[in-house]
Design a protein around this motif. Structure first.
Motif, mmCIF file in Angstrom:
data_model
loop_
_atom_site.group_PDB
_atom_site.id
_atom_site.type_symbol
_atom_site.label_atom_id
_atom_site.label_comp_id
_atom_site.label_asym_id
_atom_site.label_seq_id
_atom_site.Cartn_x
_atom_site.Cartn_y
_atom_site.Cartn_z
ATOM 1 N N THR A 107 52.045 -39.056 -29.140
ATOM 2 C CA THR A 107 51.715 -39.626 -30.444
ATOM 3 C C THR A 107 52.865 -40.486 -30.980
ATOM 4 O OG1 THR A 107 52.496 -37.624 -31.556
ATOM 5 C CG2 THR A 107 50.132 -37.752 -31.056
ATOM 6 N N ALA A 108 54.061 -40.305 -30.444
ATOM 7 C CA ALA A 108 55.210 -41.117 -30.857
ATOM 8 C C ALA A 108 54.988 -42.602 -30.568
ATOM 9 C CB ALA A 108 56.476 -40.635 -30.157
ATOM 10 N N PHE A 109 54.086 -42.910 -29.646
ATOM 11 C CA PHE A 109 53.828 -44.296 -29.277
ATOM 12 C C PHE A 109 52.704 -44.933 -30.089
ATOM 13 C CE2 PHE A 109 55.316 -42.549 -25.041
ATOM 14 C CZ PHE A 109 56.611 -43.031 -25.177
ATOM 15 N N ALA A 110 52.048 -44.156 -30.947
ATOM 16 C CA ALA A 110 50.929 -44.669 -31.743
ATOM 17 C C ALA A 110 51.381 -45.867 -32.569
ATOM 18 C CB ALA A 110 50.373 -43.577 -32.649
ATOM 19 N N GLY A 111 50.616 -46.940 -32.493
ATOM 20 C CA GLY A 111 50.905 -48.141 -33.263
ATOM 21 C C GLY A 111 52.031 -49.002 -32.731
ATOM 22 N N GLN A 112 52.636 -48.598 -31.607
ATOM 23 C CA GLN A 112 53.744 -49.353 -31.023
ATOM 24 C C GLN A 112 53.221 -50.301 -29.944
ATOM 25 O OE1 GLN A 112 56.772 -49.111 -32.307
ATOM 26 N NE2 GLN A 112 56.164 -47.431 -33.650
ATOM 27 N N SER A 113 53.814 -51.468 -29.850
ATOM 28 C CA SER A 113 53.446 -52.409 -28.794
ATOM 29 C C SER A 113 53.922 -51.871 -27.448
ATOM 30 C CB SER A 113 54.094 -53.772 -29.048
ATOM 31 O OG SER A 113 55.493 -53.690 -28.822
ATOM 32 N N PRO A 114 53.337 -52.341 -26.353
ATOM 33 C CA PRO A 114 53.802 -51.895 -25.031
ATOM 34 C C PRO A 114 55.296 -52.129 -24.820
ATOM 35 C CG PRO A 114 51.691 -53.008 -24.814
ATOM 36 C CD PRO A 114 52.142 -53.193 -26.242
ATOM 37 N N ILE A 115 55.806 -53.258 -25.282
ATOM 38 C CA ILE A 115 57.238 -53.537 -25.118
ATOM 39 C C ILE A 115 58.063 -52.523 -25.908
ATOM 40 C CG2 ILE A 115 59.079 -55.186 -25.680
ATOM 41 C CD1 ILE A 115 57.060 -57.415 -24.977
ATOM 42 N N ARG A 116 57.661 -52.217 -27.119
ATOM 43 C CA ARG A 116 58.381 -51.236 -27.941
ATOM 44 C C ARG A 116 58.347 -49.856 -27.290
ATOM 45 N NH1 ARG A 116 62.285 -49.236 -30.325
ATOM 46 N NH2 ARG A 116 61.879 -47.909 -32.087
ATOM 47 N N ARG A 117 57.193 -49.471 -26.719
ATOM 48 C CA ARG A 117 57.097 -48.172 -26.024
ATOM 49 C C ARG A 117 58.083 -48.105 -24.874
ATOM 50 N NH1 ARG A 117 50.902 -48.513 -25.020
ATOM 51 N NH2 ARG A 117 50.518 -49.544 -26.980
ATOM 52 N N HIS A 118 58.172 -49.174 -24.103
ATOM 53 C CA HIS A 118 59.113 -49.205 -22.978
ATOM 54 C C HIS A 118 60.548 -49.087 -23.490
ATOM 55 C CE1 HIS A 118 56.608 -50.799 -19.420
ATOM 56 N NE2 HIS A 118 55.815 -50.200 -20.282
ATOM 57 N N ARG A 119 60.853 -49.806 -24.554
ATOM 58 C CA ARG A 119 62.205 -49.730 -25.126
ATOM 59 C C ARG A 119 62.524 -48.317 -25.599
ATOM 60 N NH1 ARG A 119 61.967 -55.432 -28.386
ATOM 61 N NH2 ARG A 119 62.417 -56.754 -26.572
ATOM 62 N N MET A 120 61.534 -47.631 -26.162
ATOM 63 C CA MET A 120 61.733 -46.252 -26.610
ATOM 64 C C MET A 120 62.067 -45.343 -25.424
ATOM 65 S SD MET A 120 58.580 -46.132 -29.356
ATOM 66 C CE MET A 120 58.706 -44.395 -29.804
ATOM 67 N N VAL A 121 61.348 -45.542 -24.314
ATOM 68 C CA VAL A 121 61.608 -44.740 -23.115
ATOM 69 C C VAL A 121 63.000 -45.049 -22.575
ATOM 70 C CG1 VAL A 121 60.922 -44.343 -20.708
ATOM 71 C CG2 VAL A 121 59.177 -44.414 -22.516
ATOM 72 N N TYR A 122 63.348 -46.330 -22.471
ATOM 73 C CA TYR A 122 64.689 -46.694 -21.997
ATOM 74 C C TYR A 122 65.777 -46.093 -22.889
ATOM 75 C CZ TYR A 122 62.913 -50.097 -18.602
ATOM 76 O OH TYR A 122 62.284 -50.696 -17.542
ATOM 77 N N ALA A 123 65.562 -46.107 -24.200
ATOM 78 C CA ALA A 123 66.553 -45.525 -25.119
ATOM 79 C C ALA A 123 66.725 -44.029 -24.865
ATOM 80 C CB ALA A 123 66.147 -45.785 -26.567
ATOM 81 N N ALA A 124 65.626 -43.326 -24.611
ATOM 82 C CA ALA A 124 65.698 -41.888 -24.340
ATOM 83 C C ALA A 124 66.427 -41.596 -23.037
ATOM 84 C CB ALA A 124 64.288 -41.293 -24.298
ATOM 85 N N LEU A 125 66.408 -42.560 -22.127
ATOM 86 C CA LEU A 125 67.046 -42.364 -20.817
ATOM 87 C C LEU A 125 68.410 -43.041 -20.732
ATOM 88 C CD1 LEU A 125 63.909 -42.854 -18.546
ATOM 89 C CD2 LEU A 125 64.914 -40.715 -19.366
ATOM 90 N N ASP A 126 68.944 -43.440 -21.883
ATOM 91 C CA ASP A 126 70.243 -44.104 -21.923
ATOM 92 C C ASP A 126 71.277 -43.316 -21.128
ATOM 93 O OD1 ASP A 126 72.045 -46.120 -22.789
ATOM 94 O OD2 ASP A 126 72.835 -44.721 -24.280
ATOM 95 N N GLY A 127 72.050 -44.005 -20.355
ATOM 96 C CA GLY A 127 73.056 -43.357 -19.507
ATOM 97 C C GLY A 127 72.542 -43.144 -18.100
ATOM 98 N N LEU A 128 71.293 -42.694 -17.981
ATOM 99 C CA LEU A 128 70.718 -42.510 -16.643
ATOM 100 C C LEU A 128 70.381 -43.848 -16.003
ATOM 101 C CD1 LEU A 128 68.270 -39.490 -17.070
ATOM 102 C CD2 LEU A 128 70.510 -39.519 -15.968
ATOM 103 N N MET A 129 70.159 -44.867 -16.836
ATOM 104 C CA MET A 129 69.812 -46.180 -16.300
ATOM 105 C C MET A 129 70.983 -46.771 -15.512
ATOM 106 S SD MET A 129 66.669 -46.448 -17.047
ATOM 107 C CE MET A 129 66.457 -48.050 -16.306
ATOM 108 N N ASP A 130 72.186 -46.343 -15.832
ATOM 109 C CA ASP A 130 73.365 -46.820 -15.114
ATOM 110 C C ASP A 130 73.854 -45.824 -14.073
ATOM 111 O OD1 ASP A 130 73.491 -49.149 -16.682
ATOM 112 O OD2 ASP A 130 74.603 -48.097 -18.242
#
Length: 84
Positions: free
Chosen positions: A50-73
């Motif tokens: 439900t955290a993604f409700a009303g969010q654009s696909p790009i915003r949803r992806h950014r939210m996921v990337y933010a949650a995984l910060d540090g692991l991306m590197d």
């Protein structure tokens, strides 16, 4: 004690950040043998929250990337996301 495998770290962070109703994290490294790192670090995430409700696909992806910060590197080389 060593850190948990990356796939478990991904699951844990996404559970904590989004309390998803559905979460699937797949290691797709076998599809990328021959790429940098011999396919290590390739993952696919399918998440429904439900955290993604009303969010654009790009915003949803950014939210996921933010949650995984540090692991991306450190651990994730490539990530495909299906966030609904």
């Amino acid at each position: 004690m060593s850190a948990p495998p990356v796939i478990e770290q991904i699951r844990g962070r996404l559970q904590a950040a989004f309390a998803p109703t559905e979460l699937e994290v797949l290691d797709e490294g076998h599809k990328h043998i021959g790429h940098a790192g011999e396919g290590k670090g390739h993952f696919h995430v399918r998440i429904v929250s439900t955290a993604f409700a009303g969010q654009s696909p790009i915003r949803r992806h950014r939210m996921v990337y933010a949650a995984l910060d540090g692991l991306m590197d450190d651990g994730i080389h490539a990530l495909s996301i299906d966030a609904k």
